[in-house]
Design a protein around this motif. Structure first.
Motif, PDB file in Angstrom:
ATOM      1  N   HIS A   1      39.821  25.212  72.881  1.00  0.00           N
ATOM      2  CA  HIS A   1      41.105  25.824  73.251  1.00  0.00           C
ATOM      3  C   HIS A   1      41.205  27.264  72.779  1.00  0.00           C
ATOM      4  CE1 HIS A   1      45.563  25.634  74.158  1.00  0.00           C
ATOM      5  NE2 HIS A   1      44.951  25.174  75.234  1.00  0.00           N
TER       6      HIS A   1
ATOM      7  N   ALA B   1      51.369  21.569  61.982  1.00  0.00           N
ATOM      8  CA  ALA B   1      51.720  22.551  63.018  1.00  0.00           C
ATOM      9  C   ALA B   1      50.573  22.685  64.023  1.00  0.00           C
ATOM     10  CB  ALA B   1      51.994  23.913  62.392  1.00  0.00           C
ATOM     11  N   HIS B   2      49.443  22.088  63.713  1.00  0.00           N
ATOM     12  CA  HIS B   2      48.236  22.216  64.554  1.00  0.00           C
ATOM     13  C   HIS B   2      47.769  20.819  64.969  1.00  0.00           C
ATOM     14  CE1 HIS B   2      44.671  23.881  66.254  1.00  0.00           C
ATOM     15  NE2 HIS B   2      44.029  24.267  65.179  1.00  0.00           N
TER      16      HIS B   2
ATOM     17  N   LYS C   1      68.742  25.876  63.012  1.00  0.00           N
ATOM     18  CA  LYS C   1      67.873  26.760  62.213  1.00  0.00           C
ATOM     19  C   LYS C   1      67.882  26.366  60.742  1.00  0.00           C
ATOM     20  CE  LYS C   1      65.868  29.002  65.208  1.00  0.00           C
ATOM     21  NZ  LYS C   1      64.559  28.370  65.437  1.00  0.00           N
TER      22      LYS C   1
ATOM     23  N   LEU D   1      60.605  19.552  66.889  1.00  0.00           N
ATOM     24  CA  LEU D   1      60.226  18.499  67.826  1.00  0.00           C
ATOM     25  C   LEU D   1      58.704  18.493  67.902  1.00  0.00           C
ATOM     26  CD1 LEU D   1      62.078  16.637  69.331  1.00  0.00           C
ATOM     27  CD2 LEU D   1      62.003  18.160  71.307  1.00  0.00           C
TER      28      LEU D   1
ATOM     29  N   GLY E   1      54.986  17.967  68.976  1.00  0.00           N
ATOM     30  CA  GLY E   1      54.421  17.849  70.318  1.00  0.00           C
ATOM     31  C   GLY E   1      55.078  18.764  71.315  1.00  0.00           C
ATOM     32  N   PHE E   2      56.038  19.601  70.807  1.00  0.00           N
ATOM     33  CA  PHE E   2      56.698  20.571  71.702  1.00  0.00           C
ATOM     34  C   PHE E   2      56.445  21.983  71.211  1.00  0.00           C
ATOM     35  CE2 PHE E   2      59.769  19.794  75.146  1.00  0.00           C
ATOM     36  CZ  PHE E   2      59.567  18.429  75.341  1.00  0.00           C
TER      37      PHE E   2
ATOM     38  N   HIS F   1      54.359  25.930  71.701  1.00  0.00           N
ATOM     39  CA  HIS F   1      52.958  26.345  71.587  1.00  0.00           C
ATOM     40  C   HIS F   1      52.911  27.853  71.360  1.00  0.00           C
ATOM     41  CE1 HIS F   1      48.668  26.796  72.503  1.00  0.00           C
ATOM     42  NE2 HIS F   1      48.612  25.515  72.233  1.00  0.00           N
ATOM     43  N   ARG F   2      51.902  28.294  70.609  1.00  0.00           N
ATOM     44  CA  ARG F   2      51.762  29.730  70.330  1.00  0.00           C
ATOM     45  C   ARG F   2      51.458  30.499  71.612  1.00  0.00           C
ATOM     46  NH1 ARG F   2      53.463  32.465  67.796  1.00  0.00           N
ATOM     47  NH2 ARG F   2      52.226  33.663  66.373  1.00  0.00           N
TER      48      ARG F   2
ATOM     49  N   LYS G   1      53.725  29.220  77.396  1.00  0.00           N
ATOM     50  CA  LYS G   1      55.180  29.388  77.606  1.00  0.00           C
ATOM     51  C   LYS G   1      55.531  28.762  78.955  1.00  0.00           C
ATOM     52  CE  LYS G   1      55.096  31.241  73.712  1.00  0.00           C
ATOM     53  NZ  LYS G   1      55.432  30.332  72.563  1.00  0.00           N
TER      54      LYS G   1
ATOM     55  N   ARG H   1      47.202  20.217  79.592  1.00  0.00           N
ATOM     56  CA  ARG H   1      46.659  19.013  78.958  1.00  0.00           C
ATOM     57  C   ARG H   1      47.761  17.952  78.778  1.00  0.00           C
ATOM     58  NH1 ARG H   1      44.540  21.870  73.689  1.00  0.00           N
ATOM     59  NH2 ARG H   1      46.686  22.631  73.900  1.00  0.00           N
TER      60      ARG H   1
ATOM     61  N   LYS I   1      63.736  29.190  74.970  1.00  0.00           N
ATOM     62  CA  LYS I   1      62.603  29.453  74.049  1.00  0.00           C
ATOM     63  C   LYS I   1      61.263  29.120  74.717  1.00  0.00           C
ATOM     64  CE  LYS I   1      65.376  30.066  70.337  1.00  0.00           C
ATOM     65  NZ  LYS I   1      65.490  31.356  69.608  1.00  0.00           N
TER      66      LYS I   1
ATOM     67  N   ASN J   1      53.266  19.864  74.509  1.00  0.00           N
ATOM     68  CA  ASN J   1      51.884  20.322  74.391  1.00  0.00           C
ATOM     69  C   ASN J   1      50.950  19.118  74.348  1.00  0.00           C
ATOM     70  OD1 ASN J   1      51.621  19.378  71.612  1.00  0.00           O
ATOM     71  ND2 ASN J   1      52.949  21.088  71.064  1.00  0.00           N
TER      72      ASN J   1
ATOM     73  N   ARG K   1      37.037  18.287  69.042  1.00  0.00           N
ATOM     74  CA  ARG K   1      37.012  19.749  68.953  1.00  0.00           C
ATOM     75  C   ARG K   1      35.719  20.298  68.364  1.00  0.00           C
ATOM     76  NH1 ARG K   1      41.249  23.289  69.325  1.00  0.00           N
ATOM     77  NH2 ARG K   1      41.744  21.975  71.094  1.00  0.00           N
TER      78      ARG K   1
HETATM   79  C1  SDX Z   1      48.113  22.535  68.775  1.00  0.00           C
HETATM   80  O1  SDX Z   1      46.827  27.230  69.260  1.00  0.00           O
HETATM   81  C2  SDX Z   1      46.368  26.218  69.899  1.00  0.00           C
HETATM   82  O2  SDX Z   1      45.736  26.363  70.952  1.00  0.00           O
HETATM   83  C3  SDX Z   1      46.648  24.887  69.258  1.00  0.00           C
HETATM   84  C4  SDX Z   1      46.302  23.661  70.085  1.00  0.00           C
HETATM   85  C5  SDX Z   1      44.813  23.527  70.267  1.00  0.00           C
HETATM   86  O3  SDX Z   1      44.402  22.873  71.244  1.00  0.00           O
HETATM   87  O4  SDX Z   1      44.061  24.014  69.359  1.00  0.00           O
HETATM   88  O5  SDX Z   1      46.920  23.743  71.356  1.00  0.00           O
HETATM   89  C6  SDX Z   1      46.760  22.381  69.395  1.00  0.00           C
HETATM   90  O6  SDX Z   1      48.179  22.858  67.622  1.00  0.00           O
HETATM   91  C7  SDX Z   1      49.344  22.379  69.621  1.00  0.00           C
HETATM   92  C8  SDX Z   1      50.656  22.616  68.812  1.00  0.00           C
HETATM   93  C9  SDX Z   1      50.943  21.335  68.023  1.00  0.00           C
HETATM   94  N1  SDX Z   1      52.072  21.560  67.097  1.00  0.00           N
HETATM   95  C10 SDX Z   1      53.247  20.964  67.309  1.00  0.00           C
HETATM   96  O7  SDX Z   1      53.542  20.313  68.306  1.00  0.00           O
HETATM   97  C11 SDX Z   1      54.237  21.149  66.160  1.00  0.00           C
HETATM   98  C12 SDX Z   1      55.599  21.470  66.750  1.00  0.00           C
HETATM   99  N2  SDX Z   1      55.512  22.794  67.358  1.00  0.00           N
HETATM  100  C13 SDX Z   1      56.022  23.905  66.569  1.00  0.00           C
HETATM  101  O8  SDX Z   1      55.735  23.792  65.182  1.00  0.00           O
HETATM  102  C14 SDX Z   1      55.664  25.218  67.215  1.00  0.00           C
HETATM  103  O9  SDX Z   1      55.933  25.127  68.549  1.00  0.00           O
HETATM  104  C15 SDX Z   1      54.297  25.828  67.045  1.00  0.00           C
HETATM  105  C16 SDX Z   1      53.863  25.851  65.637  1.00  0.00           C
HETATM  106  C17 SDX Z   1      53.289  25.087  67.864  1.00  0.00           C
HETATM  107  C18 SDX Z   1      54.450  27.237  67.531  1.00  0.00           C
HETATM  108  O10 SDX Z   1      55.467  27.821  66.728  1.00  0.00           O
HETATM  109  P1  SDX Z   1      55.969  29.279  67.018  1.00  0.00           P
HETATM  110  O11 SDX Z   1      54.838  30.218  66.955  1.00  0.00           O
HETATM  111  O12 SDX Z   1      57.170  29.559  66.165  1.00  0.00           O
HETATM  112  O13 SDX Z   1      56.425  29.145  68.536  1.00  0.00           O
HETATM  113  P2  SDX Z   1      57.301  30.167  69.267  1.00  0.00           P
HETATM  114  O14 SDX Z   1      57.134  31.546  68.742  1.00  0.00           O
HETATM  115  O15 SDX Z   1      57.050  29.948  70.730  1.00  0.00           O
HETATM  116  O16 SDX Z   1      58.798  29.678  68.910  1.00  0.00           O
HETATM  117  C19 SDX Z   1      59.864  30.275  69.620  1.00  0.00           C
HETATM  118  C20 SDX Z   1      61.109  29.698  69.000  1.00  0.00           C
HETATM  119  C21 SDX Z   1      61.168  29.884  67.490  1.00  0.00           C
HETATM  120  O17 SDX Z   1      62.528  30.008  67.159  1.00  0.00           O
HETATM  121  P3  SDX Z   1      63.107  31.514  66.896  1.00  0.00           P
HETATM  122  O18 SDX Z   1      62.300  32.106  65.762  1.00  0.00           O
HETATM  123  O19 SDX Z   1      62.935  32.271  68.199  1.00  0.00           O
HETATM  124  O20 SDX Z   1      64.559  31.277  66.515  1.00  0.00           O
HETATM  125  O21 SDX Z   1      61.175  28.280  69.239  1.00  0.00           O
HETATM  126  C22 SDX Z   1      61.222  27.604  68.000  1.00  0.00           C
HETATM  127  C23 SDX Z   1      60.671  28.551  66.962  1.00  0.00           C
HETATM  128  O22 SDX Z   1      61.238  28.262  65.684  1.00  0.00           O
HETATM  129  N3  SDX Z   1      60.382  26.419  68.139  1.00  0.00           N
HETATM  130  C24 SDX Z   1      60.809  25.164  68.055  1.00  0.00           C
HETATM  131  C25 SDX Z   1      59.676  24.363  68.286  1.00  0.00           C
HETATM  132  N4  SDX Z   1      58.621  25.145  68.485  1.00  0.00           N
HETATM  133  C26 SDX Z   1      59.062  26.416  68.401  1.00  0.00           C
HETATM  134  N5  SDX Z   1      62.035  24.643  67.821  1.00  0.00           N
HETATM  135  C27 SDX Z   1      62.094  23.285  67.797  1.00  0.00           C
HETATM  136  N6  SDX Z   1      61.054  22.438  68.005  1.00  0.00           N
HETATM  137  C28 SDX Z   1      59.829  22.954  68.249  1.00  0.00           C
HETATM  138  N7  SDX Z   1      58.811  22.142  68.442  1.00  0.00           N
END
Ligand code: SDX
Length: 388
Positions: free
Chosen positions: A194, A228-229, A259, A265, A267-268, A270-271, A274, A279, A321, A326, A353
């Motif tokens: 990925h 987070a990953h 906040k 949430l 599984g919801f 992604h970095r 958007k 997958r 957002k 994911n 992986r």
């Molecule tokens: C994987 O990078 C990869 O490619 C990873 C991966 C791979 O194959 O290697 O795809 C695998 O790690 C997938 C991600 C799995 N993680 C989760 O599902 C954990 C839940 N997700 C969140 O922790 C979060 O979405 C992240 C860590 C994945 C991303 O976080 P970011 O960088 O803060 O995301 P963003 O910048 O898009 O967030 C925008 C906003 C933020 O709020 P504000 O600062 O704008 O106020 O949305 C919020 C975030 O706080 N937000 C969420 C959220 N994810 C982001 N709010 C609630 N629930 C969520 N899941």
């Protein structure tokens, strides 16, 4: 876009500035392995063919596949001294703790792997890692539940062999059924690579110092473990169990938007994506197929996940957002239906992986212009001053 990959060399460390392996378009929800869409690879190929593609840049011919599969089979067993490593862990150690330790310890057994300048040594390390990760993963599970290790069987294909090592016992034969084996194979394909995610960047950064590949992959496993990953699939299933009922979904949606509440949430979001993570769509389809085939189509957690996804995707916060499911949102439900315990979800992610980490590591090491990665910082500390 297309064949011109733009990057800002001033921003990224030299360990992960450009790559020809995986392409993601987060806005369009596109994922390509060596130019092939993940939707086609997941439905028309098997994991061994995808491994060959990621490592060599092309899908194998029938003869190349046969040779590749046999080469991998030649490395499925662990050195017996390494098998003894498991007994040093507490039985209730998280399987990822065991995998970090045992994979790193491979460095102590293949001294030629230290010479990463030799392409043949690099290739052999790649084969050893891809071949041994299923054995190590299954052994970590058997150790955790107090059952004897089941050794690899080279008469089975890669995924069937893994399922056999996981679920066979000396007292009971285990013949994986085609549905379970195919679903597991697809899960491995969907997790294979990925681009420059946190754990792959960790592998590249560690590798850029010249560290041996086993130590680098161990570092990648450690990074993937985080919730987070890669730890999100285990966290997501635990979250669904905690929500428990459709009537409680809105309570958790409210918490996810608060906040002041650390709850996210699982599984919801992604970095990079958007839009929909392609997958996640394929994992949802696999869920439907497996649950129907196994007569579990009324699975309560799957229905809960579908309703949670529907409500979240209609919620202004998640829409604004750009938060979509994911890869981790449904993968736990599929694995649970296959009989995989929650504690093993992230270990299986690491096993899948490994081919991506190895392909990315080898691409970087083979680049004659590659230098040690050295990310810079923005210093926000105290300005220079003198000791009184
Ligand atoms: C994987 O990078 C990869 O490619 C990873 C991966 C791979 O194959 O290697 O795809 C695998 O790690 C997938 C991600 C799995 N993680 C989760 O599902 C954990 C839940 N997700 C969140 O922790 C979060 O979405 C992240 C860590 C994945 C991303 O976080 P970011 O960088 O803060 O995301 P963003 O910048 O898009 O967030 C925008 C906003 C933020 O709020 P504000 O600062 O704008 O106020 O949305 C919020 C975030 O706080 N937000 C969420 C959220 N994810 C982001 N709010 C609630 N629930 C969520 N899941």
């Amino acid at each position: 876009k297309g064949d011109v990959f733009t990057y800002d060399p001033g921003f990224v460390s030299t360990a992960s500035s450009k790559s020809a392996i995986t392409f993601i378009d987060g806005d369009q929800g596109v994922l390509l392995y060596r130019g092939y869409p993940i939707e086609q690879l997941a439905t028309r190929c098997d994991f061994m063919e995808v491994c060959h593609l990621l490592l060599n840049g092309e899908l194998p011919t029938p003869d190349q596949k046969q040779q590749f599969v046999q080469t991998i089979k030649n490395h499925t067993m662990l050195h017996e001294q390494l098998v003894k490593f498991f007994s040093g862990f507490r039985r209730d150690a998280h399987p990822m703790a065991v995998m970090v330790g045992v994979v790193g310890a491979l460095s102590a057994f293949y001294h030629e792997a230290m010479d990463i300048s030799d392409a043949l040594h690099r290739e052999q390390s790649a084969f050893r890692l891809i071949a041994k990760l299923p054995t190590i993963t299954a052994m970590a599970y058997k150790y955790n539940i107090g059952q004897p290790f089941i050794y690899p069987r080279n008469d089975l294909d890669y995924t069937e062999n893994f399922l056999h090592m996981m679920f066979a016992t000396p007292a009971e034969k285990y013949e994986p059924n085609a549905v379970i084996a195919r679903a597991m194979d697809r899960i491995l394909i969907l997790h294979a690579d990925h681009e420059q995610n946190a754990s792959t960047s960790t592998v590249r950064l560690a590798g850029s110092s010249g560290a041996n590949p086993f130590a680098c992959i161990s570092a990648g496993i450690a990074c993937l473990w985080g919730p987070a990953h890669g730890g999100a699939n285990e966290a997501c299933l635990n979250m669904l169990e905690e929500i428990g009922d459709i009537s409680r979904i809105n309570e958790y949606i409210k918490r996810a938007k608060d906040k002041n509440d650390p709850f996210r949430l699982m599984g919801f979001g992604h970095r990079v994506y958007k839009n929909f993570d392609p997958r996640a769509n394929l994992m949802r389809e696999t869920c439907h197929e497996v649950l129907n085939e196994l007569g579990l189509h009324n699975d309560r957690l799957f229905k809960l996940a579908l309703e949670l996804e529907r409500i979240a995707l209609e919620d202004d916060y998640f829409i604004s957002k750009k938060l979509y499911p994911n890869v981790d949102f449904y993968s736990g439900i599929v694995q649970r239906a296959l009989g995989i315990p929650t504690s093993m979800f992230t270990s299986i992610f690491a096993m899948a992986r490994t081919v991506g980490w190895v392909a990315q590591w080898n691409e970087m090491i083979s680049d004659p212009e590659q230098k040690i990665g050295r990310p810079r910082q923005l210093y926000v500390g105290t300005p220079r001053r003198d000791v009184p």
